[in-house]
Design a protein around this motif. Structure first.
Motif: not given
Length: 792
Positions: A507-510, A512-528, A575-582
């Motif tokens: 859930i990411i703010k789009n 329009k200022g709405e908390m937008y439900v979506c399912s992007p692909d996800l990579y867990f990564v390291d700092y570099n 700077g927009k807020p997100f919520s992903q898997w808790g």
């Protein structure tokens, strides 16, 4: 009488050996190519057709709709199929196939078994993979039960009977008992694995497996009861989901839709991916090419036989005068036609037997282990050969048997305009097909090169990846490898370009200022990770150890995700807020789109997060000086830090290129068969040019005596055929443009079809035709005119 027909046939073959050779060679090549294509097409159509209950087996697939998009998945969540069986009496059995790699050990032997799967106990009741040893009812019932293929059994146990023996699973050493043995699974199945473990074994590691409706990754197969209407059952599934998880879907602004895909349609017709898949388009393409090649060979036969009709005119006249009936002559000429085809059949069987192994290699799979293993197929080819002989020979037979003896014997015979027009029409048809194949081949090759030349958006050179399979010492391995002299840098991640990835409920703010439900692909990564792969940051910043909250509250998106959220500039999403898997936090950066999938697909929205526990793959940027020594040094560190697991690695550029193997094989097969079709066309054209030159020998002598130049005579003999090629070009251009544009629609990134491709194809066809004709034309033009004038 038959003996007499046979004697005459062989006499004519011997007397006119050059034309007979061209006919036999064209037919042999045509039948060989057609038979190999037939084997390939039959193999592609045979996937999972060997299951006796296959007409009642369906795969449960899922559409997942969020406010942003709809995902089309070939998998379902684990509870869906088992609960559907409870709700619908139409379902006789359910099998869930859960592919999962695991470390397997026996004594000092250890292998990372990536090609294994956890399955439900009804597996052998639904699918026809007969057990060589073990009870199909109980083999996969109990926890820690495994069934091995013959190859896997030999790998772990050698010649010892594996049933009743034990294997250790995972680095924790769960003791599993071998409860069954099956033959190696055939090539033509999507369920091909080396080891099967009971689903209850997996539940030892994940107790929530049967309860998590939102976790997808299981291939679910339903065996329906006889006479069940699958479409009617499919219509009941929305109500089933509403009853079971209606509030869950509503609260999460997500909607699931279930579909039932027939097992036998999945490999070629499903567009959902996830398992081994073919292309019904490619099957159609190769089927058409096979028919075209055979058609061209038949056209050659008709052309060469009718062109030679005048040479046998006196033979027909004499035989009619002494009492031969038209039916007898028709039988004679049809018999000669069939005889030629039978000779070509015998040769083609031998050629196919020799070429089968290289063809298997080219196709990338074992479509057949031996041509003589398919006596039914050979019989079919024999019947096709006889059919070709009858169909291709019927017109020449009717023409030859219809000559009027009085006119023939008086020397007034003329082959007439009908035969000439037929031959010209057939030549036009041949070269229409050939030019179309040249255009298609050029576009296929250019499209594949176009995809390869596109900038990927990341650096893959000298990037070596070691999969740690989640070993608890992976961070220690990274530290050790970092210190090697041949290593520039290292980073860890959950995936690398060309590999798998997760979809994450977010859930990411789009815009329009709405908390937008979506399912992007996800990579867990390291700092570099972004730095090492040289990805470009367009806005914001990279992950940094200077910000302690980056491990829990930071996310980076790609451009596609920014567009999905409706922002016009990457800077706007920072700077927009997100919520992903808790996890909750803010967007800290945007990277330029990079291709982490094949260029057949558009770049999807992607999110990146720091998650040390989710990073299993160690990417090592190695120096180009002495890569083998660096790999050996990395392996030494592996043996020191992770001694209980086998070491394996791959290079990212090669790994990414594996996605294009299917396209590469298609391009090579298309090229080779197109060349064969053009070659057969040239054989026919060579024969017609030879015959045309022979018929005009005296005319050429007269022209030379009157002062005609060699160039003028070559032009005289060539222009008629080149005109036919020009007509073929006019016909082939719009047809090939239409069909290749349709083929290109399968690619998200495709080349434009430029006019010069058709010009090149036309010029190539003209050059090929000119080279084919010119040999005979030049030989006739430079011949001594005295000899030409003596020709009767």
């Amino acid at each position: 009488m038959f003996k007499n027909y046979l004697r005459i046939a062989f006499r004519n073959l011997r007397r006119h050996w050059a034309f007979s050779l061209l006919n036999i060679l064209g037919l042999t090549i045509g039948m060989s190519a057609c038979f190999l294509i037939f084997l390939y097409v039959r193999f592609e159509l045979s996937y999972d057709n060997f299951h006796s209950k296959g007409d009642r087996i369906y795969r449960m697939a899922t559409d997942i709709k969020t406010p942003s998009e709809t995902l089309h998945w070939s998998v379902a969540s684990a509870p869906m199929a088992i609960n559907a069986r409870l709700d619908f009496p139409e379902i006789e059995a359910v099998v869930r196939v859960n592919p999962n790699g695991m470390l397997v050990r026996r004594g000092e032997l250890k292998f990372q078994e990536d090609n294994m799967a956890y399955v439900d106990s009804a597996f052998f009741r639904v699918f026809d993979f007969p057990l060589l040893e073990g009870n199909p009812q109980t083999a996969l019932r109990d926890p820690l039960s495994v069934v091995l293929t013959e190859s896997a059994a030999k790998k772990y146990f050698g010649s010892v009977d594996p049933v009743g023996q034990t294997l250790l699973l995972t680095d924790k050493g769960y003791s599993a008992r071998v409860t069954g043995l099956i033959k190696d699974m055939p090539e033509n199945t999507q369920l091909k694995t080396d080891m099967l473990a009971s689903q209850s074994t997996y539940q030892q590691f994940d107790s929530s497996f049967d309860k998590n409706w939102g976790s997808f990754g299981v291939f679910s197969y339903l065996l329906l009861k006889p006479n069940t209407d699958a479409k009617a059952l499919e219509k009941k599934l929305p109500g089933f989901l509403e009853r079971r998880i209606g509030p869950f879907m509503k609260n999460n602004s997500i909607h699931y839709t279930l579909f039932l895909e027939p097992l036998r349609d999945i490999y070629l017709k499903s567009t959902r991916g996830g398992q081994a898949s073919g292309s019904i388009t490619n099957v159609y393409v190769f089927s058409i090419i096979g028919l075209f090649i055979l058609l061209i060979a038949c056209i050659n036969f008709v052309n060469l036989t009718t062109a030679r009709s005048t040479e046998r005119a006196k033979e027909v006249g004499i035989r009619k005068v002494i009492g031969a009936e038209r039916g007898q002559l028709t039988q004679q000429f049809l018999g000669e036609s069939v005889l030629l085809c039978l000779i070509a059949f015998v040769l083609s069987v031998g050629i196919c037997a020799l070429l089968l192994a290289p063809f298997n290699f080219l196709a990338g799979k074992t479509i057949s282990t031996g041509i003589f293993h398919h006596p039914g197929y050979i019989l079919s080819l024999l019947l096709i050969a006889i059919g070709i002989g009858l169909l291709a020979g019927v017109y020449p037979a009717l023409v030859l048997s219809g000559f009027q003896p009085i006119k023939v014997l008086k020397g007034r015979f003329s082959s007439g305009t009908k035969g000439v027009l037929l031959r010209k029409g057939l030549v036009v048809m041949q070269f229409t097909i050939s030019i179309g194949l040249i255009v298609s081949t050029l576009i296929v090759i250019l499209q594949l090169n176009f995809m390869r030349r596109q900038p990927l958006g990341f650096d893959s050179q000298q990037m070596l990846v070691v999969d740690t399979h989640g070993d608890e010492h992976r961070r220690a391995l990274k530290t050790e490898v970092d210190g090697l002299p041949g290593v520039i840098s290292t980073t860890m991640s959950s995936s690398t370009p060309g590999g798998g990835f997760m979809n994450a409920y977010s859930i990411i703010k789009n815009q329009k200022g709405e908390m937008y439900v979506c399912s992007p692909d996800l990579y867990f990564v390291d700092y570099n990770y972004i730095t090492q792969y040289k990805m470009k940051i367009l806005a914001g910043r990279n992950f940094s150890t200077a910000f302690g909250t980056d491990t829990t509250q930071a996310m980076i998106l790609n451009e596609a995700a920014v567009r999905m959220l409706g922002y016009s500039s990457p800077q706007d999403v920072i700077g927009k807020p997100f919520s992903q898997w808790g996890r909750k936090g803010t967007i800290i950066g945007v990277i330029k789109d990079f291709h982490y999938q094949s260029l057949r697909s558009e770049v999807r929205p992607l999110s990146m997060r720091i998650e040390p526990n989710g990073c299993d793959q160690l990417s090592v940027n190695v120096r180009s000086g002495n890569i083998p020594a660096t790999v050996a040094a990395i392996e030494d560190k592996w043996k020191k830090v992770i001694p209980n697991q086998p070491f394996s690695y791959f290079f990212v550029d090669q790994f990414f290129d594996r996605q294009y193997r299917g396209e590469d094989r298609f391009g090579k097969l298309f090229l080779y068969f197109a060349v064969l079709a053009i070659f057969i066309s040239c054989l026919g054209l060579l024969g017609l040019a030879s015959y045309s030159t022979l018929q005009r020998t005296k005319e050429i002598g007269v022209r030379k005596v009157l002062g005609a130049s060699i160039a003028g005579i070559v032009n005289l003999l060539s222009k008629e055929f080149l005109l036919l090629v020009g007509i073929a070009f006019v016909i082939a251009t719009p047809l090939s443009w239409f069909f290749m544009n349709r083929w290109l629609k399968d690619f998200s990134y495709r080349m434009p079809v430029s006019w010069w491709i058709f010009v090149v194809a036309g010029v190539l066809a003209l050059l090929i035709a000119l080279l084919t004709i010119s040999f005979q034309a030049i030989r006739a033009a430079v011949a001594n005119p005295i000899k030409s004038l003596r020709t009767e």
